[in-house]
Design an enzyme around this catalytic site. Structure first.
Site, PDB file in Angstrom:
ATOM      1  N   SER A 142       0.799  -1.219   0.000  1.00  0.00           N
ATOM      2  CA  SER A 142       0.000   0.000   0.000  1.00  0.00           C
ATOM      3  C   SER A 142       0.837   1.277   0.000  1.00  0.00           C
ATOM      4  O   SER A 142       0.290   2.364  -0.123  1.00  0.00           O
ATOM      5  CB  SER A 142      -0.945   0.025   1.209  1.00  0.00           C
ATOM      6  OG  SER A 142      -0.270   0.395   2.367  1.00  0.00           O
ATOM      7  N   LYS A 180       2.058   4.313   7.471  1.00  0.00           N
ATOM      8  CA  LYS A 180       1.198   5.157   6.649  1.00  0.00           C
ATOM      9  C   LYS A 180       1.637   6.619   6.769  1.00  0.00           C
ATOM     10  O   LYS A 180       2.415   6.989   7.654  1.00  0.00           O
ATOM     11  CB  LYS A 180      -0.262   5.042   7.095  1.00  0.00           C
ATOM     12  CG  LYS A 180      -0.900   3.684   6.852  1.00  0.00           C
ATOM     13  CD  LYS A 180      -1.128   3.427   5.366  1.00  0.00           C
ATOM     14  CE  LYS A 180      -1.831   2.098   5.153  1.00  0.00           C
ATOM     15  NZ  LYS A 180      -0.951   0.958   5.490  1.00  0.00           N
TER      16      LYS A 180
END
Length: 221
Positions: A142, A180
């Site tokens: 991701s 993230k």
């Protein structure tokens, strides 16, 4: 005038530099001086810095330079009968590689449980700046648009604060960790992936704890 522990530490560092060209790790210093924690090593090093015996080299984690040496007991005895012919040259530090803890795998996709381990990972010192660091192996895709790939080693500088746009290790509900990009949205925290196939993750601010910021990457080929 140095304390006994300060004297023992400067001699231990100088001897290791002379032997290997690399200053010892904080763990090695702790064990050599029989200290209970690394914080004691930090205090001794800071005291030696203040007294002009040691210098920490900038942008090189745990790289130490011995500027001057205290007089050792055996040197005092020898001075009564032997005159030095020339000043000794201190060894130059060569901390090109250091070891940092490798704490399991971290998801770059959906959160997974953060794993703890005792493995140490050799890392080029040039990749790390000041502060305490650890490594996590990336699992998932991701963050590929930020150049962070599955199987990479994320080098993390420990911190509990972050600014919008920082790539962080976020601990969610105290048992799951993910890598993230961090943003605040009022009372919420948004964790953004870097892959169009994934959606941002939103949590209440008290669900998320910052565990560190990305400092660098290692990749195997």
């Amino acid at each position: 005038m140095l304390t006994r522990k300060q004297h023992e530490l400067i001699c231990f560092i100088a001897d290791r530099l002379a032997e290997t060209g690399v200053s010892p790790s904080f763990e090695e210093m702790k064990e050599a001086l029989d200290l209970k924690s690394k914080s004691g090593v930090h205090r001794l090093i800071s005291a030696l810095e203040e007294r002009g015996f040691l210098r920490r080299l900038p942008n090189r984690a745990r790289a130490l330079e011995v500027i001057k040496m205290p007089e050792r007991p055996e040197a005092k005895k020898a001075a009564k009968t032997v005159q030095p012919t020339a000043p000794s040259r201190l060894p130059q530090p060569a901390n090109d590689v250091i070891e940092i803890p490798l704490h399991g795998r971290i998801a770059a996709g959906v959160p997974i449980e953060a794993l703890e381990g005792a493995t140490m990972l050799p890392v080029p010192a040039a990749l790390l700046g000041a502060g305490e660091h650890y490594a996590l192996e990336v699992a998932g895709d991701s963050m590929v648009e930020k150049g962070i790939l599955d199987g990479d080693y994320a080098l993390i500088r420990r911190t509990d604060v972050a600014r919008d746009g920082d790539i962080i290790v976020a601990l969610i509900d105290d048992n799951e960790a993910t890598l993230k990009t961090f943003y605040r949205e009022g009372a919420m925290v948004r964790l953004d992936p870097a892959n169009r196939a994934y959606d941002p993750q939103r949590y209440a601010a008290d669900q998320v704890r910052v565990q560190g910021k990305l400092a660098g990457l290692l990749r195997r080929y």
